[in-house]
Design an enzyme around this catalytic site. Structure first.
Site, PDB file in Angstrom:
ATOM      1  CG  ASN A 130     -27.982  17.055  29.992  1.00 31.69           C
ATOM      2  OD1 ASN A 130     -28.390  15.927  29.994  1.00 31.69           O
ATOM      3  ND2 ASN A 130     -29.039  17.938  29.545  1.00 31.69           N
ATOM      4  CG  HIS A 163     -30.305  12.984  27.126  1.00 26.41           C
ATOM      5  ND1 HIS A 163     -30.089  13.798  27.926  1.00 26.41           N
ATOM      6  CD2 HIS A 163     -30.489  13.516  26.072  1.00 26.41           C
ATOM      7  CE1 HIS A 163     -30.117  15.154  27.066  1.00 26.41           C
ATOM      8  NE2 HIS A 163     -30.201  14.792  25.851  1.00 26.41           N
ATOM      9  CG  ASP A 164     -35.110  11.314  24.420  1.00 29.46           C
ATOM     10  OD1 ASP A 164     -35.471  12.506  24.419  1.00 29.46           O
ATOM     11  OD2 ASP A 164     -34.569  10.794  23.353  1.00 29.46           O
ATOM     12  CG  HIS A 165     -37.471  12.808  31.043  1.00 32.47           C
ATOM     13  ND1 HIS A 165     -37.776  14.058  31.374  1.00 32.47           N
ATOM     14  CD2 HIS A 165     -35.963  12.824  30.807  1.00 32.47           C
ATOM     15  CE1 HIS A 165     -36.668  14.524  31.864  1.00 32.47           C
ATOM     16  NE2 HIS A 165     -35.496  14.055  31.329  1.00 32.47           N
ATOM     17  CG  ASP A 171     -30.327  14.579  33.409  1.00 27.11           C
ATOM     18  OD1 ASP A 171     -28.841  14.843  33.402  1.00 27.11           O
ATOM     19  OD2 ASP A 171     -30.870  14.780  32.388  1.00 27.11           O
ATOM     20  CE1 TYR A 213     -33.622  16.395  34.582  1.00 25.08           C
ATOM     21  CE2 TYR A 213     -34.272  14.623  36.135  1.00 25.08           C
ATOM     22  CZ  TYR A 213     -33.913  14.993  34.905  1.00 25.08           C
ATOM     23  OH  TYR A 213     -33.790  14.386  33.708  1.00 25.08           O
ATOM     24  CG  HIS A 228     -33.241  14.977  24.406  1.00 24.17           C
ATOM     25  ND1 HIS A 228     -33.005  16.560  24.286  1.00 24.17           N
ATOM     26  CD2 HIS A 228     -33.631  14.707  25.499  1.00 24.17           C
ATOM     27  CE1 HIS A 228     -33.332  17.199  25.529  1.00 24.17           C
ATOM     28  NE2 HIS A 228     -33.773  15.809  26.318  1.00 24.17           N
ATOM     29  CG  HIS A 245     -27.507  11.260  30.540  1.00 25.62           C
ATOM     30  ND1 HIS A 245     -28.484  11.016  31.484  1.00 25.62           N
ATOM     31  CD2 HIS A 245     -27.832  12.398  30.034  1.00 25.62           C
ATOM     32  CE1 HIS A 245     -29.619  11.877  31.295  1.00 25.62           C
ATOM     33  NE2 HIS A 245     -29.070  12.635  30.551  1.00 25.62           N
TER      34      HIS A 245
END
Length: 332
Positions: free
Chosen positions: A121, A250-252, A83, A86, A224, A215
């Site tokens: 993603n 992926h998870d922030h 990611d 954005y 997620h 990711h």
């Protein structure tokens, strides 16, 4: 570098960049890059994920602290867990977002090292192949992003895995988004072949430390949660091959979870910009050692017998530390 040149390989690319010479090889179907360790055999690098927002959402503040830490540790390179841009990746290889979210943000002298990156993603929602293009390396020579590849750093081998195509939901329920599946479909064949190539490369590896980067999380208590396709298909490969660390974004957030069935440590560094979701997944909290919902990054320091991993917040404060050791020679 014992074990590196003693396997059959095909020289496929040589390129020179401002901070060193890198040799690229193929091993099975995974492209391989050699990145020398330090003269004392040690290795250090930073890990950042989910960052590219033109400096907003504390991206610039995280970048500033990364520069300070990178100078202190004299890092070899940086890893991005995806990611990268954005909200929808890059429009094309000439998209100004590349410089506005990367080149003009990570400006510290200590960060002018190679950046090894995978796609997330959100990157697949734009022109995914733009991020793989050599045109970007002409704009900023630090950048190297491929779908899946290997970095041999002598004391460690790092296996980068393209995890987005594993996730069935992106193919069956895209939620109004359009994904760039060029070179990916049919999905099942792509994933099956990738797993075969990864397993072969892991079985051949003789590195002291073996790290897999993707990711998506295998284990996470963040927004997620666990990625079930990776739990089913990728995790058994990691467990069977005694992988030391699985690193993801992926998870922030920042996380450290220990696998209850193997030596694998799950490390999330996806807090490069927008964070503070304020929610966690209550399911499957086994092995949870650390969770932080805010912005930050991670450092990894390796030598033959020790690994030290630190998680930093946006102010540069160390929030959590993982320190593990290995025998210099395996017991008989």
């Amino acid at each position: 570098m014992a074990g590196f040149y003693d396997k059959p390989m095909i020289l496929c690319l040589i390129f020179t960049i401002s901070f060193g010479l890198f040799l690229s090889y193929t091993s099975a179907e995974l492209q391989r890059f050699l990145h020398p360790a330090k003269t004392d055999g040690s290795l250090s690098f930073l890990v950042i994920g989910d960052w590219g927002r033109r400096g907003y959402f504390n991206q610039s503040e995280v970048a500033f602290q990364m520069g300070k830490t990178a100078e202190k540790l004299d890092i070899n390179f940086v890893i991005s867990t995806g990611d990268n841009f954005y909200d929808n990746g890059l429009i094309d290889e000439n998209d100004a977002a590349f410089e506005e979210s990367f080149t003009k943000i990570y400006t510290a002298k200590s960060l002018q090292k190679h950046w090894y990156s995978v796609l997330g993603n959100h990157d697949y929602r734009g022109d995914a192949e733009a991020q793989l293009s050599p045109v970007l390396r002409k704009i900023d020579s630090r950048w190297l992003c491929l779908r899946s590849f290997i970095v041999n750093a002598e004391v460690a081998e790092i296996f980068f895995v393209d995890t987005t195509p594993f996730v069935n939901e992106y193919f069956t329920d895209a939620d109004g988004h359009k994904y760039d599946w060029r070179e990916i479909t049919p999905q099942k064949s792509y994933v099956t072949n990738l797993l075969k190539d990864l397993e072969l490369a892991l079985m051949e590896s003789t590195a002291k430390w073996r790290i897999v980067v993707g990711h998506h999380a295998i284990r996470s208590v963040g927004h997620h949660g666990d990625t079930q396709e990776l739990v089913k298909e990728l995790l058994p490969v990691l467990q069977a091959n005694d992988i030391d660390f699985y690193i993801n974004g992926h998870d922030h957030c920042l996380e450290h979870i220990s696998d209850t069935e193997s030596r694998v440590q799950f490390l999330t560094s996806g807090a490069g910009s927008k964070a503070w979701r304020g929610d966690t997944t209550e399911l499957n909290r086994e092995g949870l050692n650390f969770f932080y919902d805010g912005q930050g990054f991670m450092s990894v320091q390796l030598c033959l017998t020790e690994a030290k991993i630190d998680f930093y917040d946006v102010s540069g404060k160390v929030l959590h530390r993982l320190h593990t050791s290995k025998q210099l020679h395996p017991s008989i």
